[in-house]
Design an enzyme around this catalytic site. Structure first.
Site, PDB file in Angstrom:
ATOM      1  N   GLY A  79       0.831  -1.203   0.000  1.00 16.56           N
ATOM      2  CA  GLY A  79       0.000   0.000   0.000  1.00 16.56           C
ATOM      3  C   GLY A  79       0.860   1.245   0.000  1.00 16.56           C
ATOM      4  O   GLY A  79       2.034   1.216   0.376  1.00 16.56           O
ATOM      5  N   GLY A  82      -0.228   9.413   0.522  1.00 12.81           N
ATOM      6  CA  GLY A  82       0.475  10.681   0.681  1.00 12.81           C
ATOM      7  C   GLY A  82       1.389  10.727   1.890  1.00 12.81           C
ATOM      8  O   GLY A  82       2.294  11.558   1.959  1.00 12.81           O
ATOM      9  N   THR A  85       4.726   4.723   2.498  1.00 13.48           N
ATOM     10  CA  THR A  85       4.605   3.455   1.786  1.00 13.48           C
ATOM     11  C   THR A  85       4.543   2.336   2.813  1.00 13.48           C
ATOM     12  O   THR A  85       5.289   2.341   3.795  1.00 13.48           O
ATOM     13  CB  THR A  85       5.814   3.241   0.858  1.00 13.48           C
ATOM     14  OG1 THR A  85       5.907   4.340  -0.043  1.00 13.48           O
ATOM     15  CG2 THR A  85       5.676   1.955   0.073  1.00 13.48           C
ATOM     16  N   VAL A  86       3.640   1.363   2.588  1.00 11.21           N
ATOM     17  CA  VAL A  86       3.474   0.256   3.528  1.00 11.21           C
ATOM     18  C   VAL A  86       4.008  -1.025   2.900  1.00 11.21           C
ATOM     19  O   VAL A  86       3.672  -1.362   1.759  1.00 11.21           O
ATOM     20  CB  VAL A  86       1.991   0.071   3.916  1.00 11.21           C
ATOM     21  CG1 VAL A  86       1.861  -1.040   4.959  1.00 11.21           C
ATOM     22  CG2 VAL A  86       1.402   1.372   4.448  1.00 11.21           C
ATOM     23  N   LYS A 100       5.159   0.687   7.886  1.00 11.31           N
ATOM     24  CA  LYS A 100       4.888   1.936   7.175  1.00 11.31           C
ATOM     25  C   LYS A 100       6.136   2.824   7.239  1.00 11.31           C
ATOM     26  O   LYS A 100       6.603   3.182   8.316  1.00 11.31           O
ATOM     27  CB  LYS A 100       3.699   2.655   7.822  1.00 11.31           C
ATOM     28  CG  LYS A 100       3.259   3.911   7.096  1.00 11.31           C
ATOM     29  CD  LYS A 100       1.997   4.464   7.757  1.00 11.31           C
ATOM     30  CE  LYS A 100       1.469   5.675   7.021  1.00 11.31           C
ATOM     31  NZ  LYS A 100       0.230   6.191   7.662  1.00 11.31           N
ATOM     32  N   ASP A 198      -9.624  11.133   8.304  1.00 10.09           N
ATOM     33  CA  ASP A 198      -9.415  10.516   6.989  1.00 10.09           C
ATOM     34  C   ASP A 198     -10.097   9.153   6.928  1.00 10.09           C
ATOM     35  O   ASP A 198      -9.503   8.172   6.489  1.00 10.09           O
ATOM     36  CB  ASP A 198      -7.918  10.392   6.692  1.00 10.09           C
ATOM     37  CG  ASP A 198      -7.635  10.239   5.195  1.00 10.09           C
ATOM     38  OD1 ASP A 198      -8.533  10.546   4.383  1.00 10.09           O
ATOM     39  OD2 ASP A 198      -6.519   9.810   4.841  1.00 10.09           O
TER      40      ASP A 198
END
Length: 350
Positions: A79, A82, A85-86, A100, A198
């Site tokens: 994944g 913004g 990155t995971v 992450k 979010d």
């Protein structure tokens, strides 16, 4: 006079003893918290690793973890967004994590890392993804989460998951209730309260039993119980944001309620808020559903994969979603009320 001096001396001694006892108790409680939450804190490659104590971490050393981390590559990415990155980090056949990575370079990314730590440090709830630890280094930060094997609701619902599966209504209902419980916990049971800011389908992860886990606290805002909002910059994901947020810049719990309403519509319709069809027609998911539901034609917006579902449950779910999507925040229910209504939807049938 002598009695007054003795009394003053006695009061002074008692006060000092009281203060000293409070200090000792505070130190003992801190040491107890530190032993409970921290397995170790270690300096590695100019950075610092902190691992929270848990059964999953007891057999893992910092050296073993970092050795595996340094070997991560693009093929391990599960994944991205913004705020980072995971990666999937596999330690052995029985142990894997979601890592992450947040590259440094902007003050906002650094604040996002700090917000996640603030929000996630002490949270333990079955519908919130668990933070196992973190690593800070001069060029990047790492957040170590439990791995959710079924990915995100966004991937599964919209057919981008590696695990090919069909979400029937009981499963979608279960996910909706789980996500609602997680958000309700943030709003009502955490002190300070946490506004996620979010809420969206890609931030609702699914464990091995398809239970929903709210994730990604990079935009989360802490709010004291006596406050009604937090003034902040407008951030989040287009299609999920409450309309008043753009006008006021004030983050509120009712903004999360609106975003959850959009996710509930997503579960019912199978459509993304930013579906290309809506863009072409100059409308959006919320407007489209409201117009059709007001005409009592819910069956026209229902996902075609939800045939032969209980009509009363579907209609109740649409009603709850529309309550969450009220234009006026004051008219929206709280997340605790949303949980109660969703649970009643199922119990009434039993």
């Amino acid at each position: 006079m002598e009695k007054s001096l003795h009394l003053a001396f006695y009061i002074t001694i008692c006060s000092l003893a009281f203060i000293a006892s409070k200090i000792v108790i505070s130190l003992l409680l801190y040491r107890r918290w530190r032993r409970k939450h921290m397995a170790y804190e270690d300096g590695l490659s100019g950075g610092k690793m902190v691992m929270f104590r848990s059964p999953a971490m007891q057999s893992l050393t910092s050296e073993a973890f970092m050795k595996k981390t340094l070997k991560l590559s693009n093929k391990d990415i599960i994944g991205s967004g913004g705020y980072g990155t995971v990666y999937r980090l596999t330690i052995n056949n029985s142990m894997a994590f979601a890592v992450k990575r947040l590259n440094k370079g902007s003050s906002e990314r650094e604040r996002g890392f700090e917000r996640e730590l603030q929000a996630m440090g002490d949270i333990k709830h079955r519908n919130i993804v668990k933070l196992h630890g973190y690593y800070t280094a001069p060029r990047y930060n790492l957040l170590i989460y439990e791995l959710m094997p079924n990915g995100s609701l966004d991937e599964v619902l919209h057919g981008r998951s590696m695990n090919k599966m069909t979400l029937d209504w009981p499963m979608r209902y279960k996910i909706a209730v789980g996500a609602a419980r997680g958000i309700s916990y943030l709003h009502h049971d955490c002190i300070p309260h946490i506004i996620h800011r979010d809420i969206k389908s890609s931030n609702i992860l699914l464990d091995q039993n398809m239970n929903a886990r709210v994730s990604d606290f990079g935009l989360a805002t802490l709010m004291e119980p006596d406050k009604t909002h937090v003034s902040t910059f407008v951030a989040g994901t287009f299609g999920y944001l409450a309309p008043e947020y753009f006008d006021t810049g004030k983050a509120t719990a009712k903004g999360d309620v609106y975003s959850f309403g959009v996710v509930l519509l997503e579960l019912l319709t199978g459509k993304k808020p930013t579906d290309e069809a809506f863009v072409e027609e100059g409308t959006k998911l919320v407007t489209w559903v409201k117009s059709v539901v007001n005409e009592k034609r819910e069956e026209y917006v229902l996902d075609s994969g939800l045939e032969d579902c209980p009509v009363d449950e579907i209609n109740n779910a649409f009603s709850i979603a529309l309550m969450c999507l009220e234009p006026e925040p004051a008219k929206r229910p709280t997340m605790a009320e949303v949980v109660k209504m969703l649970e009643q939807t199922k119990s009434e049938k039993l």
